[in-house]
Write an enzyme that holds these catalytic residues in place. Structure first.
Site, PDB file in Angstrom:
ATOM      1  CB  THR A  76     -21.878 -29.016  36.388  1.00  0.00           C
ATOM      2  OG1 THR A  76     -22.500 -30.052  35.308  1.00  0.00           O
ATOM      3  CG2 THR A  76     -22.909 -28.932  37.571  1.00  0.00           C
TER       4      THR A  76
ATOM      5  CB  VAL B  76     -32.981 -35.400  32.131  1.00  0.00           C
ATOM      6  CG1 VAL B  76     -32.923 -34.566  33.259  1.00  0.00           C
ATOM      7  CG2 VAL B  76     -34.252 -34.922  31.378  1.00  0.00           C
TER       8      VAL B  76
ATOM      9  N   GLY C 124     -23.329 -36.940  34.042  1.00  0.00           N
ATOM     10  CA  GLY C 124     -24.476 -37.374  35.105  1.00  0.00           C
ATOM     11  C   GLY C 124     -24.985 -38.630  35.286  1.00  0.00           C
TER      12      GLY C 124
HETATM   13  N1  GLY Z   1     -23.402 -33.128  35.448  1.00  0.00           N
HETATM   14  C1  GLY Z   1     -23.975 -32.551  34.467  1.00  0.00           C
HETATM   15  C2  GLY Z   1     -24.878 -33.515  33.500  1.00  0.00           C
HETATM   16  O1  GLY Z   1     -24.515 -34.486  33.167  1.00  0.00           O
HETATM   17  O2  GLY Z   1     -25.667 -32.929  33.020  1.00  0.00           O
END
Ligand code: GLY
Length: 310
Positions: A177, A205, A229
């Protein structure tokens, strides 16, 4: 007070990759800062684009691949005032997903779009396409697959448990990221872009395109998160951070406390309209570059082990 902070992803960075990535990170901060007087949204978009165009970050050209070898990129851009929210999920061909997130925010009536529908908007506005799968991403996926195959995988649940174990053991494989947060002293804009995490199933996602999870700006505060994420979604990390600051918690305290409480490897950059800047992370590294009105030079942090700073 004008300020911009950009990050290249929380994780364990190897020396060689860091050597290539740092000048690009500095360039992103310079490019963004130079556009702040013109438009802070453009400043964040262009700063993130510099990182998306480099193969050394997990976004755009350097994106990691899903476990089946496919590429699915996410991005989000948010301005606090006047309110602007745009996010894109799972695009495969768009060279700069952050620009598509901006188009969705400014040129459609929607906030979040995904997949083919989002790609159609990109084509409508003539956004450049590219072959974004690098040899490095292919090799990295092979390493991940080998490690996964060495584990004894039983049913679906044990696969997930082992995946999480793997993430904890090898955070360098999941480095990820990029993001930027900037202010011109009037509004605050946050932008984030990613290829996701290496062992993600196709269709997964992450936090980046979920407004309030990986990206948020409100009430003179903005934040961009990085790392696994799922941990960031559990906390709605960037929205929670901005809310806490609005209710009186100092920026540094809010960022550090939220990162400490997350059970996954994560990091966050944030700033306030008054120019106060912070970053915090619980991984070994999170390279960041920041430029403020106070200093002429871009400052770089997060490259010598764990720390945080305001
Ligand atoms: N922080 C990016 C993801 O987990 O997709």
């Amino acid at each position: 007070m004008k300020a911009i902070i950009v990050h290249g992803g929380a994780g364990r960075w190897g020396e060689e990759r860091l050597k290539h990535a740092l000048p690009v990170l500095k360039e992103a901060a310079e490019v963004g800062y130079s556009l702040l007087d013109e438009d802070p949204v453009k400043a964040v978009e262009e700063a993130v684009k510099v990182l998306e165009d480099s193969p050394y970050f997990n976004a755009g050209k350097g994106s990691v691949l899903s476990i089946d070898g496919s590429l699915e990129m996410d991005a989000c851009i948010v301005r606090d005032n006047p309110r602007l929210v745009g996010a894109v999920i799972g695009v495969r061909r768009v060279k700069n997903p952050i620009s598509l997130a901006r188009i969705i925010a400014e040129r459609t009536s929607h906030h979040v779009m995904y997949g083919e529908g989002a790609e159609r908007i990109a084509r409508l506005f003539n956004l450049p396409e590219g072959n974004l799968i690098t040899d490095y991403a292919r090799r990295r996926l092979e390493r991940v697959r080998e490690k996964l195959l060495k584990e004894e995988v039983g049913d679906d649940l044990s696969l997930m448990a082992k995946t999480i174990d793997l993430i904890r053991k090898y955070p360098d494989l999941f480095i990820g990221t990029v993001g930027a947060v900037a202010t011109d002293g009037r509004s605050v804009v946050a932008g984030t872009s990613t290829g996701g995490t290496s062992v993600k199933l196709p269709g997964r996602v992450g936090d980046t395109p979920i407004p309030g999870a990986g990206t948020w700006a409100e009430n003179g505060c903005g934040a961009s998160a990085t790392g696994i994420g799922e941990g960031i979604i559990q906390m709605l990390l960037t929205k929670t951070l901005c809310d806490r600051v609005a209710y009186g918690t100092p920026l540094k305290e809010a960022a550090e406390e939220l990162v400490r409480r997350t059970e996954y490897p994560v990091g966050v950059i944030a700033l306030r309209r008054n120019g106060e800047v912070v970053f915090a992370y619980n991984t070994d590294f999170m390279p960041v570059a920041l430029k403020t009105e106070e200093k002429k030079e871009v400052e770089v942090y997060g490259v010598q082990g764990k720390s945080s700073r305001t």
